[in-house]
Design an enzyme around this catalytic site. Structure first.
Site, PDB file in Angstrom:
ATOM      1  N   LYS A   9       0.705  -1.268  -0.446  1.00 38.25           N
ATOM      2  CA  LYS A   9       0.252   0.004   0.513  1.00 38.25           C
ATOM      3  C   LYS A   9       0.701   1.409  -0.286  1.00 38.25           C
ATOM      4  CE  LYS A   9      -3.561  -2.556   2.716  1.00 38.25           C
ATOM      5  NZ  LYS A   9      -4.842  -2.160   3.522  1.00 38.25           N
ATOM      6  N   TYR A  49     -12.417  -2.495  -3.198  1.00 38.56           N
ATOM      7  CA  TYR A  49     -12.708  -2.502  -1.898  1.00 38.56           C
ATOM      8  C   TYR A  49     -14.568  -2.001  -1.544  1.00 38.56           C
ATOM      9  CZ  TYR A  49      -8.636  -1.775   0.315  1.00 38.56           C
ATOM     10  OH  TYR A  49      -6.990  -2.053   0.661  1.00 38.56           O
ATOM     11  N   PHE A  57     -15.131   3.958   7.437  1.00 38.82           N
ATOM     12  CA  PHE A  57     -14.087   4.854   6.945  1.00 38.82           C
ATOM     13  C   PHE A  57     -14.091   4.759   5.485  1.00 38.82           C
ATOM     14  CE2 PHE A  57     -13.881  -0.118   8.107  1.00 38.82           C
ATOM     15  CZ  PHE A  57     -13.898  -0.265   6.309  1.00 38.82           C
ATOM     16  N   THR A  91      -5.372  -7.179  10.710  1.00 35.66           N
ATOM     17  CA  THR A  91      -5.332  -5.290  10.404  1.00 35.66           C
ATOM     18  C   THR A  91      -4.496  -4.136  11.320  1.00 35.66           C
ATOM     19  OG1 THR A  91      -7.611  -6.514   9.736  1.00 35.66           O
ATOM     20  CG2 THR A  91      -7.408  -3.963   9.717  1.00 35.66           C
ATOM     21  N   ARG A 102       3.130  -6.961  10.257  1.00 40.46           N
ATOM     22  CA  ARG A 102       2.377  -5.632  10.992  1.00 40.46           C
ATOM     23  C   ARG A 102       2.782  -4.949  12.044  1.00 40.46           C
ATOM     24  NH1 ARG A 102      -3.814  -7.308   8.174  1.00 40.46           N
ATOM     25  NH2 ARG A 102      -3.135  -6.239   6.173  1.00 40.46           N
ATOM     26  N   ASN A 112      -1.744  -0.325   7.282  1.00 42.77           N
ATOM     27  CA  ASN A 112      -1.368  -1.345   7.141  1.00 42.77           C
ATOM     28  C   ASN A 112      -0.848  -1.435   6.282  1.00 42.77           C
ATOM     29  OD1 ASN A 112      -2.994  -2.372   5.969  1.00 42.77           O
ATOM     30  ND2 ASN A 112      -5.028  -3.269   7.252  1.00 42.77           N
ATOM     31  N   GLU A 126      -9.721 -10.493  -6.913  1.00 41.80           N
ATOM     32  CA  GLU A 126      -8.454  -9.522  -7.220  1.00 41.80           C
ATOM     33  C   GLU A 126      -8.251  -9.630  -8.104  1.00 41.80           C
ATOM     34  OE1 GLU A 126      -7.531  -9.285  -2.816  1.00 41.80           O
ATOM     35  OE2 GLU A 126      -9.653  -8.715  -2.407  1.00 41.80           O
TER      36      GLU A 126
HETATM   37  P1  CMP Z   1      -7.144  -4.044   3.674  1.00 44.64           P
HETATM   38  O1  CMP Z   1      -6.624  -6.392   4.801  1.00 44.64           O
HETATM   39  O2  CMP Z   1      -6.843  -3.926   2.453  1.00 44.64           O
HETATM   40  O3  CMP Z   1      -8.635  -4.258   3.889  1.00 44.64           O
HETATM   41  C1  CMP Z   1      -9.161  -2.989   4.729  1.00 44.64           C
HETATM   42  C2  CMP Z   1      -8.578  -1.443   4.344  1.00 44.64           C
HETATM   43  O4  CMP Z   1      -9.139  -0.588   5.576  1.00 44.64           O
HETATM   44  C3  CMP Z   1      -7.319  -2.666   5.734  1.00 44.64           C
HETATM   45  O5  CMP Z   1      -6.763  -3.275   4.877  1.00 44.64           O
HETATM   46  C4  CMP Z   1      -7.520  -1.220   6.317  1.00 44.64           C
HETATM   47  O6  CMP Z   1      -6.450  -0.582   5.750  1.00 44.64           O
HETATM   48  C5  CMP Z   1      -8.474  -0.278   5.918  1.00 44.64           C
HETATM   49  N1  CMP Z   1     -10.169  -0.761   7.374  1.00 44.64           N
HETATM   50  C6  CMP Z   1     -10.062  -1.502   7.553  1.00 44.64           C
HETATM   51  N2  CMP Z   1     -10.621  -1.577   9.045  1.00 44.64           N
HETATM   52  C7  CMP Z   1     -10.385   0.180   9.302  1.00 44.64           C
HETATM   53  C8  CMP Z   1     -11.285   0.941   9.787  1.00 44.64           C
HETATM   54  N3  CMP Z   1     -12.414   0.899  10.603  1.00 44.64           N
HETATM   55  N4  CMP Z   1     -11.196   2.582   9.992  1.00 44.64           N
HETATM   56  C9  CMP Z   1     -10.371   2.752   8.633  1.00 44.64           C
HETATM   57  N5  CMP Z   1      -9.097   1.681   8.298  1.00 44.64           N
HETATM   58  C10 CMP Z   1     -10.090   0.395   8.140  1.00 44.64           C
END
Ligand code: CMP
Length: 153
Positions: A9, A49, A57, A91, A102, A112, A126
């Site tokens: 990312k 997404y 979010f 996450t 992470r 992350n 994907e």
């Molecule tokens: P990813 O695994 O790429 O999938 C969804 C992404 O949304 C996650 O990683 C984070 O980068 C982001 N994400 C998930 N939960 C939250 C949250 N509560 N607030 C902000 N970003 C989030």
């Protein structure tokens, strides 16, 4: 043999951590079959997404994921989808155990570092979003006989 889509990312690219984190996947024995640098557009973010577009979010997530280039890659290997997710950790970097990517590099829920497909259907969807079939290169690494025994395959 499975394939998974990973995205380094914008935070990972900006912090110049792509090489170090890619090394972890290579060290584990997973093979690289596709890779490119690209800028995610708002349209692409909504496609990738789709399940999060309605979440509170999402606007912040879209701003983050489109802010700088990402590196997209396809990794191949036995149980690669689950194992890569395990290597990433939870996450939120603040909850991720030491030893996970992470846990070792992250302190954010949003930033992350790496996305990885969460199951076989997501991986197929994907990979097709980011790569044409002719951009994916199947090959057998010379080291393959030293990564897993024949009777484990
Ligand atoms: P990813 O695994 O790429 O999938 C969804 C992404 O949304 C996650 O990683 C984070 O980068 C982001 N994400 C998930 N939960 C939250 C949250 N509560 N607030 C902000 N970003 C989030």
């Amino acid at each position: 043999m499975e394939r998974t889509l990973i995205l380094f990312k914008p935070d990972c690219v900006e912090r110049r951590l792509v090489g170090r984190i890619l090394s972890r996947f290579e060290d584990k024995g997973f093979g690289l079959v596709a890779m490119k640098l690209l800028r995610i557009t708002p349209e692409l973010a909504k496609q990738h997404y789709a399940e999060h577009v309605e979440k509170p979010f999402y606007p912040s997530l879209e701003k983050f994921i489109t802010a700088s280039p990402v590196v997209a890659a396809v990794l191949e290997g036995p149980e690669v989808i689950r194992v890569v997710r395990d290597m990433l950790g939870p996450t939120n970097g603040l909850n991720a155990p030491a030893g996970t990517i992470r846990g070792d590099f992250g302190s954010s829920r949003q930033m992350n570092l790496v996305h990885a497909s969460d199951g076989p259907e997501a991986a197929k969807r994907e990979i097709e979003i980011y790569f044409r079939a002719d951009e994916i290169h199947s090959w057998t690494p010379t080291l393959a006989p030293w990564l897993q025994a024949e009777d484990e395959k």
